[in-house]
Design an enzyme around this catalytic site. Structure first.
Site, mmCIF file in Angstrom:
data_model
loop_
_atom_site.group_PDB
_atom_site.id
_atom_site.type_symbol
_atom_site.label_atom_id
_atom_site.label_comp_id
_atom_site.label_asym_id
_atom_site.label_seq_id
_atom_site.Cartn_x
_atom_site.Cartn_y
_atom_site.Cartn_z
ATOM 1 N N GLN A 16 0.768 -1.245 0.000
ATOM 2 C CA GLN A 16 0.000 0.000 0.000
ATOM 3 C C GLN A 16 0.803 1.302 0.000
ATOM 4 O O GLN A 16 0.485 2.225 -0.765
ATOM 5 C CB GLN A 16 -0.955 0.025 1.202
ATOM 6 C CG GLN A 16 -1.858 1.232 1.203
ATOM 7 C CD GLN A 16 -2.859 1.309 2.333
ATOM 8 O OE1 GLN A 16 -3.445 2.334 2.568
ATOM 9 N NE2 GLN A 16 -3.087 0.228 3.050
ATOM 10 N N ARG A 37 6.866 -9.295 -10.265
ATOM 11 C CA ARG A 37 7.500 -10.596 -10.481
ATOM 12 C C ARG A 37 6.662 -11.450 -11.433
ATOM 13 O O ARG A 37 5.441 -11.559 -11.241
ATOM 14 C CB ARG A 37 7.630 -11.343 -9.146
ATOM 15 C CG ARG A 37 9.084 -11.651 -8.852
ATOM 16 C CD ARG A 37 9.253 -12.407 -7.587
ATOM 17 N NE ARG A 37 8.588 -11.774 -6.463
ATOM 18 C CZ ARG A 37 8.619 -12.278 -5.232
ATOM 19 N NH1 ARG A 37 9.261 -13.390 -4.998
ATOM 20 N NH2 ARG A 37 8.013 -11.666 -4.249
ATOM 21 N N LYS A 74 16.014 -10.698 -10.479
ATOM 22 C CA LYS A 74 17.115 -11.512 -9.944
ATOM 23 C C LYS A 74 17.734 -12.387 -11.034
ATOM 24 O O LYS A 74 18.719 -13.077 -10.798
ATOM 25 C CB LYS A 74 16.605 -12.379 -8.788
ATOM 26 C CG LYS A 74 16.313 -11.546 -7.546
ATOM 27 C CD LYS A 74 15.849 -12.406 -6.398
ATOM 28 C CE LYS A 74 15.735 -11.568 -5.139
ATOM 29 N NZ LYS A 74 15.026 -12.283 -4.094
ATOM 30 N N PHE A 96 10.344 -2.005 -0.756
ATOM 31 C CA PHE A 96 10.663 -3.373 -0.346
ATOM 32 C C PHE A 96 11.227 -3.362 1.063
ATOM 33 O O PHE A 96 11.546 -2.302 1.619
ATOM 34 C CB PHE A 96 11.719 -3.980 -1.282
ATOM 35 C CG PHE A 96 11.196 -4.309 -2.647
ATOM 36 C CD1 PHE A 96 10.049 -5.074 -2.809
ATOM 37 C CD2 PHE A 96 11.854 -3.858 -3.782
ATOM 38 C CE1 PHE A 96 9.567 -5.381 -4.068
ATOM 39 C CE2 PHE A 96 11.377 -4.152 -5.042
ATOM 40 C CZ PHE A 96 10.232 -4.918 -5.189
ATOM 41 N N VAL A 136 7.837 -3.654 8.144
ATOM 42 C CA VAL A 136 6.780 -2.898 8.828
ATOM 43 C C VAL A 136 5.503 -2.842 7.995
ATOM 44 O O VAL A 136 5.555 -2.597 6.786
ATOM 45 C CB VAL A 136 7.270 -1.457 9.131
ATOM 46 C CG1 VAL A 136 6.132 -0.556 9.575
ATOM 47 C CG2 VAL A 136 8.355 -1.480 10.213
ATOM 48 N N GLU A 138 1.267 -1.261 8.225
ATOM 49 C CA GLU A 138 0.517 -0.109 8.726
ATOM 50 C C GLU A 138 0.441 -0.009 10.255
ATOM 51 O O GLU A 138 0.847 0.985 10.848
ATOM 52 C CB GLU A 138 -0.907 -0.175 8.142
ATOM 53 C CG GLU A 138 -1.898 0.814 8.727
ATOM 54 C CD GLU A 138 -1.579 2.255 8.385
ATOM 55 O OE1 GLU A 138 -1.253 2.540 7.225
ATOM 56 O OE2 GLU A 138 -1.661 3.115 9.288
ATOM 57 N N ASP A 167 0.657 3.985 5.931
ATOM 58 C CA ASP A 167 0.858 3.609 4.526
ATOM 59 C C ASP A 167 0.565 4.766 3.571
ATOM 60 O O ASP A 167 1.460 5.292 2.919
ATOM 61 C CB ASP A 167 -0.068 2.444 4.164
ATOM 62 C CG ASP A 167 0.508 1.113 4.601
ATOM 63 O OD1 ASP A 167 1.720 1.043 4.804
ATOM 64 O OD2 ASP A 167 -0.263 0.157 4.729
ATOM 65 N N GLY A 245 -7.290 20.409 19.471
ATOM 66 C CA GLY A 245 -6.974 21.839 19.424
ATOM 67 C C GLY A 245 -7.482 22.557 20.669
ATOM 68 O O GLY A 245 -7.829 21.928 21.674
ATOM 69 N N GLY A 246 -7.547 23.864 20.592
ATOM 70 C CA GLY A 246 -7.918 24.664 21.754
ATOM 71 C C GLY A 246 -9.423 24.795 21.957
ATOM 72 O O GLY A 246 -9.860 25.403 22.926
HETATM 73 N N1 CAO Z 1 11.865 -9.974 -9.317
HETATM 74 C C1 CAO Z 1 12.542 -10.733 -8.446
HETATM 75 N N2 CAO Z 1 12.443 -10.599 -7.097
HETATM 76 C C2 CAO Z 1 11.594 -9.677 -6.631
HETATM 77 C C3 CAO Z 1 10.852 -8.853 -7.483
HETATM 78 C C4 CAO Z 1 11.010 -9.026 -8.886
HETATM 79 N N3 CAO Z 1 10.332 -8.280 -9.764
HETATM 80 N N4 CAO Z 1 10.099 -8.030 -6.707
HETATM 81 C C5 CAO Z 1 10.351 -8.327 -5.427
HETATM 82 N N5 CAO Z 1 11.257 -9.332 -5.367
HETATM 83 C C6 CAO Z 1 11.840 -9.940 -4.176
HETATM 84 C C7 CAO Z 1 12.593 -8.947 -3.327
HETATM 85 O O1 CAO Z 1 13.826 -8.666 -3.878
HETATM 86 C C8 CAO Z 1 12.654 -9.699 -2.009
HETATM 87 O O2 CAO Z 1 13.695 -10.656 -2.083
HETATM 88 P P1 CAO Z 1 14.855 -10.796 -0.954
HETATM 89 O O3 CAO Z 1 14.135 -11.115 0.312
HETATM 90 O O4 CAO Z 1 15.681 -11.909 -1.472
HETATM 91 O O5 CAO Z 1 15.567 -9.507 -0.870
HETATM 92 C C9 CAO Z 1 11.351 -10.472 -2.010
HETATM 93 O O6 CAO Z 1 10.823 -10.370 -3.330
HETATM 94 C C10 CAO Z 1 10.284 -10.004 -1.046
HETATM 95 O O7 CAO Z 1 10.294 -8.615 -0.860
HETATM 96 P P2 CAO Z 1 9.881 -8.015 0.568
HETATM 97 O O8 CAO Z 1 10.778 -8.608 1.606
HETATM 98 O O9 CAO Z 1 9.842 -6.548 0.481
HETATM 99 O O10 CAO Z 1 8.376 -8.567 0.746
HETATM 100 P P3 CAO Z 1 7.643 -9.128 2.020
HETATM 101 O O11 CAO Z 1 6.298 -9.533 1.542
HETATM 102 O O12 CAO Z 1 8.415 -10.163 2.762
HETATM 103 O O13 CAO Z 1 7.525 -7.848 3.010
HETATM 104 C C11 CAO Z 1 6.813 -5.631 3.607
HETATM 105 C C12 CAO Z 1 6.538 -6.897 2.774
HETATM 106 C C13 CAO Z 1 5.785 -4.598 3.251
HETATM 107 C C14 CAO Z 1 6.688 -5.976 5.108
HETATM 108 C C15 CAO Z 1 8.240 -5.110 3.313
HETATM 109 O O14 CAO Z 1 8.369 -4.944 1.918
HETATM 110 C C16 CAO Z 1 8.566 -3.808 4.012
HETATM 111 O O15 CAO Z 1 8.850 -3.774 5.213
HETATM 112 N N6 CAO Z 1 8.573 -2.705 3.243
HETATM 113 C C17 CAO Z 1 8.963 -1.401 3.739
HETATM 114 C C18 CAO Z 1 7.898 -0.800 4.593
HETATM 115 C C19 CAO Z 1 6.585 -0.678 3.858
HETATM 116 O O16 CAO Z 1 6.463 -0.091 2.814
HETATM 117 N N7 CAO Z 1 5.550 -1.178 4.511
HETATM 118 C C20 CAO Z 1 4.206 -0.917 4.080
HETATM 119 C C21 CAO Z 1 3.617 -1.987 3.342
HETATM 120 S S1 CAO Z 1 1.908 -1.678 3.149
HETATM 121 O O17 CAO Z 1 1.246 -2.057 4.611
#
Ligand code: CAO
Length: 414
Positions: A16, A37, A74, A96, A136, A138, A167, A245-246
């Site tokens: 989001q 992906r 990748k 990410f 992290v 929301e 978010d 507020g006030g």
């Molecule tokens: N081709 C190949 N690999 C890809 C890709 C693509 N097009 N797009 C994503 N990936 C891979 C990433 O490189 C990552 O791989 P590694 O773990 O090997 O580095 C993997 O997919 C997963 O990415 P991620 O760790 O960001 O995803 P997740 O679902 O585990 O975590 C989230 C999600 C939101 C917790 C995390 O991305 C995050 O903390 N983001 C920053 C904070 C944020 O924006 N949070 C708000 C999200 S909305 O509530």
């Protein structure tokens, strides 16, 4: 012409926070290329699905006006295509987990080498510090940014709000960071790094609570419901529905509250409008009585003030209260449910709520651009299907031949 026409954004965002940023930039006319992906796509495509095998509302409502390209960043060939995209784009946006883009082989240093004009914008949960490597979502941001500890009632637990302040709030911060960096690039020719932490974004929205934390050292917070009979501890307490507020305010019941859980109205007892409010609720007597006549006199008994206001509002619907109090300049707002908002015609007319047609899900409602520019009209277009524009982007943006596109597909890079 649209404000950001000619700006091309390499959109590596998902879920989001990031998608709200690139969506608003797309509404302002940027060409947003969403990289997903192959075969998987943004996880939200499949989350909270209401219709089997159809992109969820979660995804469709956050990814309007974008193009989707599938690309395995990748894969060796995928990295080559990705580097070509970096060359041709003005902005790369991502949210990410910390370090994910570096692990793909694209550090800020490498990205700058490929394109020194590019702006590289990221959302992370935290800025540099003890939690910088954490993932992290929301509600984690709401809890760590000060919102949860200050939301809810004194006798209840910390509470999160339904508004996606971590978010969407941080996504909007990133959008502002990007356009500001684009503006600076006009003069310097250089790109730069834009970093937005969700904790920072939430704390920024809780600014008044840090204000109150410092006021607390000088005595009780008189506008909080804990005053004068409750206890104040060392940190800002949860203020229930008290105004930040006030001018004191509270949520009071309206006619029909027994059946309708949204039959409430927020009323603010702004000092200037208090005489009119007192008269309308039948308390003209307060205006001559030193126990009630001034804001200072009323402060220790705000609960009684709002009890009396409620006796009157309970005889009216929330919309009748609005109709009666607004001409008297009493600030007030009915508690509008999502159903009320979805049916509100004026929001349709301004493009704040928009009906969109989607090829596999049909018609649905979304929230349009909340920022209106007089010279940059917004047409909300449906979100792309997974990889819908892969061929078009490889061909038209990167100049690949049909044979090269086919080879990239065979190799599993796109
Ligand atoms: N081709 C190949 N690999 C890809 C890709 C693509 N097009 N797009 C994503 N990936 C891979 C990433 O490189 C990552 O791989 P590694 O773990 O090997 O580095 C993997 O997919 C997963 O990415 P991620 O760790 O960001 O995803 P997740 O679902 O585990 O975590 C989230 C999600 C939101 C917790 C995390 O991305 C995050 O903390 N983001 C920053 C904070 C944020 O924006 N949070 C708000 C999200 S909305 O509530």
């Amino acid at each position: 012409m649209k404000a950001l026409e000619g700006v091309r954004i390499l959109d590596m965002t998902h879920v989001q926070s990031g998608p709200t940023c690139t969506q608003v930039l797309a509404w302002f006319g940027a060409d947003v290329i969403k990289v997903e992906r192959p075969g998987v796509g943004d996880a939200t495509r499949g989350q909270l699905r209401d219709i089997p095998d159809v992109d969820s509302l979660y995804f469709t409502m956050l990814n309007h006006n974008k193009r989707s390209v599938t690309l395995n960043t990748k894969h060796a060939k995928g990295k080559e295509i990705f580097a070509r995209l970096i060359e041709t784009c003005d902005v790369i946006a991502e949210n990410f987990a910390p370090g994910a883009l570096d692990r793909m082989g694209f550090s800020w240093q490498r990205i700058q080498e490929i394109n020194p004009r590019i702006i590289y914008a990221s959302v992370k949960g935290f800025g540099p510090g003890p939690y910088e490597d954490c993932k992290v979502y929301e509600n984690v941001a709401q809890c760590t940014g000060g919102a949860a500890s200050t939301t809810g009632f004194d006798d209840g637990p910390p509470t999160v709000t339904g508004a996606q302040i971590g978010d969407t709030g941080t996504g909007l911060n990133m959008a502002l960071g990007i356009v500001t960096a684009l503006y600076q690039r006009e003069r310097t020719g250089r790109g730069q790094r834009v970093s937005c932490a969700m904790q920072d974004g939430v704390l920024n929205l809780c600014r008044v609570k840090l204000r109150d934390q410092q006021r607390l050292a000088h005595g009780p917070l008189k506008e909080y419901p804990q005053y004068p009979n409750g206890k104040f501890g060392k940190a800002v307490p949860r203020g229930g529905n008290a105004s930040g507020g006030g001018q004191p305010g509270w949520i009071v019941k309206c006619k029909g509250w027994e059946e309708d859980s949204d039959s409430y109205v927020y009323v603010i007892t702004q000092a200037a409008a208090f005489p009119a409010l007192a008269k309308v609720i039948g308390h003209e007597d307060w205006l001559e009585d030193p126990e009630w006549a001034t804001p200072e006199a009323r402060l220790p008994k705000l609960d009684e003030v709002f009890d009396e206001i409620e006796k009157w509002t309970m005889t009216k619907t929330k919309f009748e209260v609005m109709e009666i109090l607004n001409p008297l300049n009493v600030p007030c707002g009915p508690i509008l449910s999502m159903k009320d908002l979805a049916e509100e015609l004026s929001l349709r007319e301004t493009g704040t709520i928009v009906e969109v047609d989607h090829p596999t899900r049909g018609k649905y409602l979304t929230v349009g651009n909340p920022i209106k520019l007089s010279d940059s009209p917004v047409e909300v277009e449906r979100s792309p299907l997974l990889g819908e524009h892969t061929d078009e982007i490889l061909r038209d943006v990167l100049g690949y031949s049909e044979a090269e596109i086919e080879a990239a597909k065979q190799a599993g890079a796109v």
